[in-house]
Design a protein around this motif. Structure first.
Motif, PDB file in Angstrom:
ATOM      1  N   LEU A  61      14.215  38.856 -51.485  1.00 50.18           N
ATOM      2  CA  LEU A  61      14.889  40.154 -51.394  1.00 50.18           C
ATOM      3  C   LEU A  61      14.818  40.866 -52.745  1.00 50.18           C
ATOM      4  CD1 LEU A  61      18.264  40.942 -49.733  1.00 50.18           C
ATOM      5  CD2 LEU A  61      17.839  41.652 -52.066  1.00 50.18           C
ATOM      6  N   VAL A  62      15.200  40.173 -53.807  1.00 51.80           N
ATOM      7  CA  VAL A  62      15.202  40.780 -55.139  1.00 51.80           C
ATOM      8  C   VAL A  62      13.780  41.144 -55.565  1.00 51.80           C
ATOM      9  CG1 VAL A  62      15.690  40.347 -57.586  1.00 51.80           C
ATOM     10  CG2 VAL A  62      17.383  39.736 -55.847  1.00 51.80           C
TER      11      VAL A  62
ATOM     12  N   HIS B 117      10.064  45.354 -56.883  1.00 49.34           N
ATOM     13  CA  HIS B 117       8.700  45.880 -56.769  1.00 49.34           C
ATOM     14  C   HIS B 117       8.725  47.345 -56.326  1.00 49.34           C
ATOM     15  CE1 HIS B 117       4.428  46.061 -55.893  1.00 49.34           C
ATOM     16  NE2 HIS B 117       4.748  46.594 -54.730  1.00 49.34           N
ATOM     17  N   PHE B 118       9.469  47.633 -55.268  1.00 44.01           N
ATOM     18  CA  PHE B 118       9.508  49.013 -54.782  1.00 44.01           C
ATOM     19  C   PHE B 118      10.202  49.935 -55.780  1.00 44.01           C
ATOM     20  CE2 PHE B 118       8.844  46.903 -50.610  1.00 44.01           C
ATOM     21  CZ  PHE B 118       7.634  47.500 -50.328  1.00 44.01           C
ATOM     22  N   SER B 119      11.190  49.429 -56.496  1.00 48.01           N
ATOM     23  CA  SER B 119      11.846  50.233 -57.521  1.00 48.01           C
ATOM     24  C   SER B 119      10.868  50.574 -58.636  1.00 48.01           C
ATOM     25  CB  SER B 119      13.043  49.466 -58.080  1.00 48.01           C
ATOM     26  OG  SER B 119      13.660  50.194 -59.103  1.00 48.01           O
ATOM     27  N   ASN B 120      10.077  49.607 -59.063  1.00 44.46           N
ATOM     28  CA  ASN B 120       9.078  49.850 -60.098  1.00 44.46           C
ATOM     29  C   ASN B 120       8.009  50.823 -59.644  1.00 44.46           C
ATOM     30  OD1 ASN B 120      10.270  48.212 -62.009  1.00 44.46           O
ATOM     31  ND2 ASN B 120       9.131  46.409 -61.389  1.00 44.46           N
ATOM     32  N   LYS B 121       7.606  50.766 -58.400  1.00 46.91           N
ATOM     33  CA  LYS B 121       6.611  51.711 -57.879  1.00 46.91           C
ATOM     34  C   LYS B 121       7.139  53.131 -58.009  1.00 46.91           C
ATOM     35  CE  LYS B 121       3.153  49.306 -56.836  1.00 46.91           C
ATOM     36  NZ  LYS B 121       1.990  49.427 -57.694  1.00 46.91           N
TER      37      LYS B 121
ATOM     38  N   ILE C 213      11.734  57.907 -53.591  1.00 43.82           N
ATOM     39  CA  ILE C 213      11.826  56.457 -53.416  1.00 43.82           C
ATOM     40  C   ILE C 213      13.180  56.038 -53.970  1.00 43.82           C
ATOM     41  CG2 ILE C 213      10.891  54.221 -54.065  1.00 43.82           C
ATOM     42  CD1 ILE C 213       8.170  55.593 -54.398  1.00 43.82           C
ATOM     43  N   ASP C 214      13.999  55.445 -53.115  1.00 39.92           N
ATOM     44  CA  ASP C 214      15.327  55.018 -53.534  1.00 39.92           C
ATOM     45  C   ASP C 214      15.488  53.546 -53.173  1.00 39.92           C
ATOM     46  OD1 ASP C 214      17.970  55.431 -54.568  1.00 39.92           O
ATOM     47  OD2 ASP C 214      18.688  55.357 -52.498  1.00 39.92           O
ATOM     48  N   VAL C 215      15.862  52.737 -54.139  1.00 40.51           N
ATOM     49  CA  VAL C 215      16.030  51.309 -53.915  1.00 40.51           C
ATOM     50  C   VAL C 215      17.344  50.868 -54.553  1.00 40.51           C
ATOM     51  CG1 VAL C 215      15.005  49.024 -54.191  1.00 40.51           C
ATOM     52  CG2 VAL C 215      13.513  51.035 -54.073  1.00 40.51           C
ATOM     53  N   GLU C 216      18.142  50.185 -53.766  1.00 42.82           N
ATOM     54  CA  GLU C 216      19.394  49.612 -54.259  1.00 42.82           C
ATOM     55  C   GLU C 216      19.460  48.177 -53.777  1.00 42.82           C
ATOM     56  OE1 GLU C 216      22.767  51.919 -53.051  1.00 42.82           O
ATOM     57  OE2 GLU C 216      21.797  53.815 -53.536  1.00 42.82           O
TER      58      GLU C 216
ATOM     59  N   VAL D 126      18.422  47.890 -49.924  1.00 45.18           N
ATOM     60  CA  VAL D 126      18.004  49.015 -49.099  1.00 45.18           C
ATOM     61  C   VAL D 126      16.864  49.715 -49.822  1.00 45.18           C
ATOM     62  CG1 VAL D 126      18.668  51.196 -48.021  1.00 45.18           C
ATOM     63  CG2 VAL D 126      20.321  49.321 -48.145  1.00 45.18           C
ATOM     64  N   VAL D 127      15.733  49.839 -49.125  1.00 42.69           N
ATOM     65  CA  VAL D 127      14.558  50.529 -49.647  1.00 42.69           C
ATOM     66  C   VAL D 127      14.355  51.768 -48.788  1.00 42.69           C
ATOM     67  CG1 VAL D 127      12.071  50.398 -50.051  1.00 42.69           C
ATOM     68  CG2 VAL D 127      13.510  48.364 -50.412  1.00 42.69           C
TER      69      VAL D 127
END
Length: 132
Positions: A17-18, A23-27, A60-63, A70-71
């Motif tokens: 999960l982390v 990864h998506f946050s860095n993108k 792009i929002d990631v929490e 949530v992506v």
């Protein structure tokens, strides 16, 4: 709103999960004018093409925490939950095309990150209301 869910058995659900959320946050942080991004399943666009206009860092929002993430992408949203021995995914989109795109993207990344553990995603269509 089309919804699909998956339960991925693993002894390390929080780790995956982390890793996915980071990864998506860095993108999102590294996208910018002229940057390349993944398209529907981690495919690099051919030379001469550009980042789709809908995929910009502000879209792009990631929490996440160790147990829930949530992506949110322009074409859909995925909620990830780490429970004992299982990583649960819930993908939601405005239309079937967006849902397929989100599912493909998640499958590709989970397959790559979970290669050693041979993780596989088996999506099930859901008719239930969106979770919180």
């Amino acid at each position: 709103m089309p919804i699909a869910e998956a339960r991925i058995p693993t002894d390390r659900p929080g780790r995956y999960l982390v890793q996915l959320c980071k990864h998506f946050s860095n993108k999102g942080r590294h996208l910018g004018p002229g940057a390349r991004s993944h398209h529907g399943g981690d495919v690099t666009p051919p030379a001469g093409t550009h980042t789709p206009p809908e995929l910009t860092p502000d879209r792009i929002d990631v929490e996440w925490s160790d147990t829930r993430g949530v992506v949110s992408l322009p074409w859909g949203r995925c909620t990830l939950d780490a429970a004992p021995e299982v990583l649960m995914l819930r993908a939601e989109a405005d239309d079937e095309q967006g849902l397929r795109r989100l599912q493909d993207l998640l499958e590709t990344h989970i397959g790559r990150f979970g290669r050693r553990d041979e993780l596989r995603v088996d999506w099930r269509q859901s008719e239930g209301p969106a979770g919180s």
